[in-house]
Motif scaffolding. Structure first.
Motif, short mmCIF file in Angstrom:
data_model
loop_
_atom_site.label_atom_id
_atom_site.label_comp_id
_atom_site.label_asym_id
_atom_site.label_seq_id
_atom_site.Cartn_x
_atom_site.Cartn_y
_atom_site.Cartn_z
N PHE A 80 12.95 62.80 28.71
CA PHE A 80 11.57 62.34 28.74
C PHE A 80 10.78 63.12 29.79
CE2 PHE A 80 7.95 59.62 29.62
CZ PHE A 80 7.64 59.08 28.39
N LYS A 81 11.41 63.31 30.96
CA LYS A 81 10.72 64.02 32.04
C LYS A 81 10.45 65.47 31.65
CE LYS A 81 10.33 63.92 36.93
NZ LYS A 81 10.87 63.54 38.21
N LYS A 82 11.44 66.06 30.96
CA LYS A 82 11.30 67.45 30.53
C LYS A 82 10.14 67.58 29.54
CE LYS A 82 14.50 69.87 28.16
NZ LYS A 82 15.91 69.96 27.78
N LEU A 83 10.04 66.61 28.64
CA LEU A 83 9.01 66.67 27.60
C LEU A 83 7.61 66.36 28.12
CD1 LEU A 83 10.78 64.84 24.62
CD2 LEU A 83 10.10 67.22 24.64
N TYR A 84 7.51 65.41 29.06
CA TYR A 84 6.17 64.90 29.43
C TYR A 84 5.80 65.10 30.90
CZ TYR A 84 7.12 62.93 24.95
OH TYR A 84 7.48 62.80 23.64
N GLN A 85 6.68 65.77 31.65
CA GLN A 85 6.39 66.05 33.07
C GLN A 85 6.08 64.79 33.89
OE1 GLN A 85 4.79 68.51 30.66
NE2 GLN A 85 6.87 69.21 31.03
#
Length: 319
Positions: free
Chosen positions: A287-292
């Motif tokens: 999730f962090k990778k996709l949405y920063q």
């Protein structure tokens, strides 16, 4: 990873079932329900520990824990607590029943569950499904799905994927070539070849096949499926590919429903509960990778109250 190693909901090391039952009774029977206790216990025990609690709760009180939770809470918070208290197989069965209820079928739920569960999980949810509906899952699906999508879903619902762990590199290459020839290489697509390989072969074999496919075709299998197919069959086969490569993608793509036009709480509840004990750490990273931004922050800004507090506990960390 072993199942559970990448989850945030873990077994409590010094688990004491009678202490938990007493705490739950106090939280439910006291004046005003103490939500914090309910959240704390249901997000910090493994499934098997929670089944032991439910059993002991019924023996002690002659009441059913899930019913008491329903009587004492409401709305989306109630649904979340009930799902946390139930066994994974019962949750999957209930979600599938709901997906097929009434006019039309929610194919997204069929895809999400059937593409990501192991044979053992599918056998367990099918047994519960049959208890609940007096019909088999496959029988009911046959009246709901059709065409190539139907064929693929029915194959997955049989829970008969090959489970061997050793990979034969030549066979993987053969399958990669067969997929290339069934799609990119010809005019029109031979969907049945894609269905047969992606819904029957073992996960390790498919990982190897996907690598070989890129060598042969120069593009990823996912890209080829997206180009060659459309609609529900495309969604299903892409979900299978994502699950083969690493399950989290699928779950959290669904929960991008967090961002933007309001939150799809049913999906959020389903994904958080079903992946909490399995790979929530990977979902958070993805999730962090996709949405920063972290999933925890996203939940905090999007969902409030007891429901939000409970989701944050399942999420397990701010990073």
């Amino acid at each position: 990873f072993l199942p559970g190693e990448r989850g945030t909901i873990k077994a409590k090391p010094d688990f004491n079932v009678s202490e938990d039952v007493a705490a739950l009774r106090k939280a439910i029977d006291g004046i005003g329900t103490t939500e914090k206790t309910l959240i704390d216990i249901l997000t910090h025990r493994s499934s098997s520990q929670k089944q032991a609690i439910s059993k002991a709760y019924e023996e002690t009180t002659k009441r059913i824990l899930v019913n008491d939770l329903k009587g004492d809470t409401s709305g989306k918070f109630e649904k979340l607590l009930v799902a946390l208290a139930r066994s994974p197989a019962l949750n999957d069965a209930k979600w599938l029943i709901k997906a097929m209820k009434g006019a039309g079928t929610d194919t997204n739920i069929l895809i999400e569950i059937l593409a990501s569960r192991t044979n053992k999980q599918i056998k367990e949810l099918s047994a519960v499904y049959a208890e609940q509906t007096k019909k088999t899952l496959v029988q009911n699906l046959k009246t709901e799905v059709s065409g190539d999508f139907g064929k693929a879903i029915l194959l997955l619902a049989e829970g008969a994927r090959d489970e061997s762990t050793n990979v034969n590199a030549d066979k993987a290459k053969e399958d990669a070539k067969a997929l290339y020839q069934a799609g990119e290489k010809r005019l029109g697509t031979d969907e049945s070849k894609f269905i047969e390989i992606l819904c029957k072969r073992s996960i390790p074999h498919l990982r190897q096949t996907i690598l070989e496919y890129k060598n042969i075709s120069g593009k990823t299998l996912q890209k080829s499926i997206e180009k060659e197919m459309s609609g529900k069959l495309e969604d299903l086969l892409v979900a299978v590919v994502k699950c083969v490569m690493s399950t989290p993608h699928e779950g959290m793509n669904r929960s991008t429903l967090l961002s933007g036009a309001g939150t799809d709480e049913n999906t959020l509840t389903r994904v958080m509960v079903s992946r909490g004990e399995i790979d929530m750490l990977d979902i958070r990273a993805e999730f962090k990778k996709l949405y920063q931004r972290s999933l925890y922050k996203e939940i905090s800004s999007d969902v409030s109250g007891n429901y939000g507090d409970c989701l944050k506990m399942i999420c397990g960390g701010e990073d």
